[in-house]
Design a protein around this motif. Sequence first.
Motif, short mmCIF file in Angstrom:
data_model
loop_
_atom_site.label_atom_id
_atom_site.label_comp_id
_atom_site.label_asym_id
_atom_site.label_seq_id
_atom_site.Cartn_x
_atom_site.Cartn_y
_atom_site.Cartn_z
N CYS A 170 -2.86 2.24 9.62
CA CYS A 170 -2.24 0.94 9.42
C CYS A 170 -1.86 0.78 7.95
CB CYS A 170 -3.20 -0.18 9.83
SG CYS A 170 -2.56 -1.84 9.50
N PRO A 171 -0.61 0.45 7.64
CA PRO A 171 -0.19 0.32 6.23
C PRO A 171 -0.77 -0.91 5.54
CG PRO A 171 1.58 -0.32 7.70
CD PRO A 171 0.49 0.23 8.58
N VAL A 172 -1.51 -1.72 6.27
CA VAL A 172 -2.19 -2.88 5.68
C VAL A 172 -3.70 -2.64 5.66
CG1 VAL A 172 -2.70 -5.34 5.91
CG2 VAL A 172 -0.37 -4.50 6.33
N TRP A 218 0.84 -1.20 0.00
CA TRP A 218 0.00 0.00 0.00
C TRP A 218 0.88 1.26 0.00
CZ3 TRP A 218 -4.08 2.75 -0.86
CH2 TRP A 218 -4.49 3.81 -0.05
N ILE A 219 1.89 1.29 0.84
CA ILE A 219 2.79 2.44 0.92
C ILE A 219 3.62 2.54 -0.36
CG2 ILE A 219 4.72 3.46 2.18
CD1 ILE A 219 2.06 3.48 3.72
N ARG A 240 -1.70 10.61 0.92
CA ARG A 240 -0.71 11.47 1.56
C ARG A 240 -0.72 11.28 3.07
NH1 ARG A 240 -0.81 16.82 -2.31
NH2 ARG A 240 -1.75 15.79 -4.09
N HIS A 241 -1.93 11.17 3.63
CA HIS A 241 -2.04 10.93 5.07
C HIS A 241 -1.34 9.63 5.44
CE1 HIS A 241 -6.07 13.39 5.13
NE2 HIS A 241 -5.05 14.07 4.66
N ALA A 242 -1.54 8.59 4.65
CA ALA A 242 -1.01 7.27 4.97
C ALA A 242 0.52 7.26 4.95
CB ALA A 242 -1.56 6.23 4.00
N VAL A 243 1.12 7.80 3.88
CA VAL A 243 2.58 7.74 3.78
C VAL A 243 3.24 8.71 4.76
CG1 VAL A 243 2.56 6.89 1.41
CG2 VAL A 243 2.63 9.36 1.82
N ALA A 244 2.57 9.81 5.07
CA ALA A 244 3.12 10.75 6.04
C ALA A 244 3.14 10.15 7.44
CB ALA A 244 2.32 12.06 6.03
N CYS A 245 2.06 9.51 7.80
CA CYS A 245 1.99 8.85 9.11
C CYS A 245 3.03 7.74 9.20
CB CYS A 245 0.59 8.30 9.35
SG CYS A 245 0.37 7.51 10.96
#
Length: 624
Positions: free
Chosen positions: A395-397, A320-321, A339-344
């Motif tokens: 969660c990256p999953v 996902w990332i 953007r939220h996901a990869v920043a976190c």
Amino acid sequence: MGICNSGCAQAFTVFLYLVSHLRVNVLCVLRFLLQCLEDLDSSLRKLNSRLFVIRGQPANIFPRLFKEWKINRLTFEYDSEPFGKERDAAIKKLASEAGVEVAVRISHTLYDLDKIIELNGGQPPLTYKRFQTLVSSMDPPEAPLEPLTLELMGGCTTPISENHQEKFGVPALEELGFDTEGLAPAVWPGGESEALARIERHLGPDLSTAWQENFERPKMNSSPLLASPFGLSPYLRFGCLSCRLFHSKLTELYKRVKQNGTPSISLYDKLLWREFFYTAATNNPRFDRMEGNPICLRIPWERNPEALAKWAEARTGFPWIDAIMTQLRQEGWIHHLSRHAVACFLTRGDLWISWEEGMKVFEELLLDADWSVNAGSWMCHSCSSFFQQFFHCYCPVGFGRRIDPNGDFIRHYLPVLREFPAKFIYDPWNAPEEVQVAAKCVIGVDYPKPMVNHAEASRLNIERMRQIYQQLSRYRGLSLLATVPSNHVEDLNMNAVSGTAPSHGKRSRSSVLAYRGRRERRVSASSPEEQPGLSGTKHRSIIHALGHRTVPKLSPSHGHRFAVPHNPGHLSRLPGSGTAKREREAEHSSNHGEEHPTSSALKVQRHSREESCEGPEGGQSFSS
């Protein structure tokens, strides 16, 4: 900028640049900029004029142009960012020394930012609600000007030489040192013509579709994660699309649909989040860094160049990332939820790397990376400013799986994983060996193993953030953690993240809830849109659910240092309720699929008496 002479008998439209100062060095971003210039030149040709593209230092170029072209008037758009204000002050000085009149117009923002700051007692508002209150008391933004025509040009002409293209033409990518062999067509074509075509698609002619696109929550699937023909954020960033034109079109749409209604300020959230960050940054030249930034918490981030490179180059081992970062590098744009996901993941979620490093990558790769919005969004999502709900961790999953269960987005950008069944495409390391072989992708050989154990890393980092905010609370005597249970941990898939089976015995106080099994069945049995929230209210299930297990305290061996604010005494107090509402707003889609950070952001501010509260749906993020 425009320059003219003899009462505007002659006019020149000039784009002055230095390759080192273009602040873009990635092919897709520079190509977009050059396409914008080519489109502008094409439009000027229809007015019997041309664009003059000149390479050089302003200190050398302007005095020569003023003299050679007998210039007596210089006009340009006001740049509110510190770098631009410093540059423009130097240009004004050059013009004054040459006896050239200077006219500066505000058009890149809806409002005069200095007036907003003046209304706020000389300080920029640092909560979105306060910002809305201030602009609500101001006059509406000026209407956009009519397009320039030959009639409006009157007798004003532009001298054009036969060798204009050679001397002043838009440079090609090859001239700037880029290899264009095998270059795919642009996903985001640059230029005002494209921007105007997009805004027509974005806001009409189908009223119901336009209304849903702009003011209703879209049904989340893989499609919004892809570049949209309705996207506008790069065009706002490069000035191809007037923010005032967008504002005017939104008002027109509202009046066509709600015939007797008066639009509220929240109608313009997509634009106002952008204005909010511009206002916060305009007088803060260190807005893009932690040290010396009065509104940013000094968090002891780790320096890990190897981990940073894996994140930036899509080699984290989390599909996902990696798919998101691949899209960013290939196309120059990603959806605001991405953007939220990869920043976190880079900062407080998994890698504990400074938001400044992520901001630099976005500034290099993003087409819509406004300096102010980009820096503000990274501070927000790293919980360094504006947003304090550090216990919400993507969660990256699980996060991607909820948006796109079949994994079509991953298959599109990571072809190496294309043959994996949907069951394993978000966590391919959990696939049996025979499944990996059948998919022609062995994890650890053809695609990297996960670079971090998300369950352990996120648990540790949430505790780190909790201790930082707890220390700040004690430092100021404020109840910053009033709404933060000490046992908050993300509810995630332990099997998916760590590759180990969950315990079937009695859970320890430090364990995390598994996502599979009973929890998954409970979620699917409930409404697909809302689940019971922590406070008993409802919250959107697309955002990570939170478990209730105690996080073990950090041992002294971690050597963790506590952060203190640069400007002690200027932290606002967290409100005591409303977590579920903020969860809904935090993942609410908005700003043309891109643009603003979580609207529920609790803003760090300088006036400790002002309540911190949620803004309405905001969405870009990040710059978009």
